[in-house]
Design an enzyme around this catalytic site. Sequence first.
Site, PDB file in Angstrom:
ATOM      1  CG  HIS A 160     -31.859  16.996 -64.702  1.00 31.53           C
ATOM      2  ND1 HIS A 160     -32.375  17.650 -63.508  1.00 31.53           N
ATOM      3  CD2 HIS A 160     -32.142  15.697 -64.344  1.00 31.53           C
ATOM      4  CE1 HIS A 160     -32.910  16.771 -62.314  1.00 31.53           C
ATOM      5  NE2 HIS A 160     -33.104  15.558 -63.471  1.00 31.53           N
TER       6      HIS A 160
ATOM      7  NE  ARG B  63     -37.474  19.099 -63.154  1.00 33.43           N
ATOM      8  CZ  ARG B  63     -36.867  17.802 -62.003  1.00 33.43           C
ATOM      9  NH1 ARG B  63     -37.119  17.654 -60.987  1.00 33.43           N
ATOM     10  NH2 ARG B  63     -36.270  16.927 -62.588  1.00 33.43           N
TER      11      ARG B  63
ATOM     12  CG  ASP C  50     -40.191   9.707 -63.421  1.00 28.93           C
ATOM     13  OD1 ASP C  50     -39.768  10.895 -62.984  1.00 28.93           O
ATOM     14  OD2 ASP C  50     -38.622   8.987 -63.145  1.00 28.93           O
TER      15      ASP C  50
ATOM     16  CG  HIS D 249     -40.600  15.711 -61.950  1.00 29.52           C
ATOM     17  ND1 HIS D 249     -40.636  16.036 -60.694  1.00 29.52           N
ATOM     18  CD2 HIS D 249     -41.002  14.487 -62.563  1.00 29.52           C
ATOM     19  CE1 HIS D 249     -40.139  14.182 -59.945  1.00 29.52           C
ATOM     20  NE2 HIS D 249     -40.393  13.700 -61.204  1.00 29.52           N
TER      21      HIS D 249
ATOM     22  CG  ASP E 272     -41.723  11.280 -57.821  1.00 26.26           C
ATOM     23  OD1 ASP E 272     -41.479   9.713 -58.154  1.00 26.26           O
ATOM     24  OD2 ASP E 272     -41.454  11.747 -59.119  1.00 26.26           O
TER      25      ASP E 272
ATOM     26  CG  HIS F 271     -44.347   9.997 -63.361  1.00 26.99           C
ATOM     27  ND1 HIS F 271     -43.893   8.952 -62.128  1.00 26.99           N
ATOM     28  CD2 HIS F 271     -43.657  11.325 -62.612  1.00 26.99           C
ATOM     29  CE1 HIS F 271     -42.625   9.326 -60.912  1.00 26.99           C
ATOM     30  NE2 HIS F 271     -42.737  10.477 -61.377  1.00 26.99           N
TER      31      HIS F 271
ATOM     32  CG  HIS G  11     -40.738   5.687 -61.666  1.00 24.17           C
ATOM     33  ND1 HIS G  11     -40.352   4.804 -60.703  1.00 24.17           N
ATOM     34  CD2 HIS G  11     -40.670   6.808 -61.126  1.00 24.17           C
ATOM     35  CE1 HIS G  11     -39.852   5.785 -59.287  1.00 24.17           C
ATOM     36  NE2 HIS G  11     -40.341   7.194 -59.586  1.00 24.17           N
TER      37      HIS G  11
END
Lengths: 424, 310
Positions: A310, A65, A306, A63, A153, A61, A233
């Site tokens: 950012h 992006r 997860d 990201h 998700d 899991h 999660h």
Amino acid sequence: MNLLIKGGRVIDPSQGMDAVMDVLIADGVVLELGQGLSAPEGTPAIDATGLIVTPGLIDMHVHLRDPGLEYKEDIATGSRSAAAGGFTSVACMPNTSPVIDSKAVASYVINKAKSEALVNVFPIGCITKGGKGESLAEMGELKEAGCVGVSDDGKPVCNSELMRRALEYAKGIGIAVISHSEDLALVGEGVMNEGFVSTELGLKGIPWAAEDIAVAREVYLAEFAGAPVHIAHISTVGSARIIRNAKARGVKVTCETAPHYFTLTDDAVRGYNTNAKMNPPLRSAADVEAMKTGLADGTIDAIATDHAPHHPDEKDVEFNVALNGIVGLETSLPLSLKLVEEGRLDLNQLVSLMSCNPAKILGLDRGTLKVGAVGDVTVIDPSKEWQVEAAKLESKSKNSPFLGWKLKGRAVYTVVKGQVVYQA
Amino acid sequence: MGFRHKDIIALKDLTREEITLLLDTADSLSEINQRDIKKVPTLRGKTVINLFYEASTRTRTSFEIAAKRLSADAVNITASTSSVVKGETLSDTANNLLAMKPDIIVMRHAVSGAHEYLAKRVSCSVINAGDGAHEHPSQGLLDMLTMRQKFGRLDGLKVAIVGDITHSRVARSDIYGLTTMGSHVFLAGPPTMMPVGIERLGNVTVCKDMREAVDQADVVMMLRIQLERQGKTLLPSMREYSRYFGLNPEVLTLAKKNAIVMHPGPINRGVELASSVADCDQSAILTQVENGVAVRMAMLYHVCGGEPVE
């Protein structure tokens, strides 16, 4: 690629193995396991004396992006972060821009990963078209393109009928369904766990019931449809209890939790720390304890990060408007090793949680060092002490609540198909 | 002792001695408000920016008057005319304001924690004029000043706070301030408006019934029900709220004979308070407003280092 890993403690729960021995990889696959192996002249070798050798770790899991939000992370930097964390494979979530709900976008990810990624990248496609929760995405084609699971998700599939059909359809084509379980009406405008800390800080809370209710629905739908479901999660006492009970009566439910949910409580939000803002939110001490218990007794099948990069501009703002999520690939292994140090898990359980089980859930031919398997290996130094520093993280983003933490243990070699892609 | 804080963000951060100092200063400064010429040169040459991201009349005006009575130059910025509507972040706004060299930024913001965020990023003083559902320290201080003037003490007072506790920054500041000063706070309100663990904030008792909170109280503090905020889920109706959680003359008789009625304003007449209660002799609502100016003068004065008042 060829590689000889010598004299490490090889832990491979997939074949019940825990012994000091050598691992010989030839042409990218495991050729031989045993003591005192010899390799052809010129074969690169790693002296793993005192180190732990495991099937390559898998983070199911993350990201990345990419496409669309590359200013946060891209496939190259995300894969470097994974390698530095000891992961040889990652499964990346579809909430990119555009979302991964078509063969074209899935193929983009796979092709870009082939040319730029240090580790294996397995895309996860959407459950619903556009991730909008209105109609099923073309799961057959997503699977054909190389997706190893489907998930919306970041948001739940709110319509129970649609989720039922998603489970049935996915079962038919043999692709894992991963549920982000939240009752959005209960979440409302909540920005952190509902509890004493939210009361004190005057922040709108998210009740644990918002997660539990949604997890219970998925369990009942999976039971009714006779189809497997994986819950992403989990973070609450209730989710763990619901899943434990469901497993006991044979429901095909699996789940993951993330290191922050067994390491931090909502106390970390104090000071309006946006690096402690995530979804689901950090919970209470009882929830942290439930995660540890669930990992130890097999209720929780996997540790996933997860990993949610950012940009600083998205976190360096007032708490309410900060985006959810933290980076996790590089801190996951040491935070998980802490559970071994505390005596809550043994190393075999840890390797199952971080490699064998995620491979099984996603149907990957990974998570094992059996002869003939792909030569993905992680070599871990459990006693290496290090400090988490933003400047040293490989991820493009630095949004971690663990910055400044002194951690113990990390991957010292990450090996993909017999090739060292990361060395500490 | 002096006041050592650069900012005043929360009454939670202040000790009994610091609160006493602010109240004593406010008491002594309130004399200025009674003069013909209501101005002293104490903060001459200092610049105060009132940065209001939320609508407010009384708090903003009160801070402005407080600054002007101390001879500071006060500038008002309201959100509807600010760069927020152009998408500027709070951090950028802060940097731009800071470039103009203010001494104090008084801010109201809808987001809890916005002041803590701002104070960490600017070198000037920050005074919290209300942040989300977190704190409203100047209101807490003026409430305490009003009570202290009436009873001569805060120690041992029974203070009932009734209404929407969850969304009330006034309630939190009152609870922190009052319990630090030795009062006992009794809370009442609809269960949908009573946040988890509120009793752990200090010497606080959560009551099932408003009557239990008001019984033998020295002070009955009614909170404003924010009609626009309650949506459809927190209350069946204003009518029912008023019936069970409004202060009418009959419920008020349960309190001590010399009890005072308070409200942070603006009042929803007939909802939190019967009109006859709002205007009765026991009502201290206008005294609160009056004390607001003195308290805010004291806050401005102390974050500026507390030079002697002429």
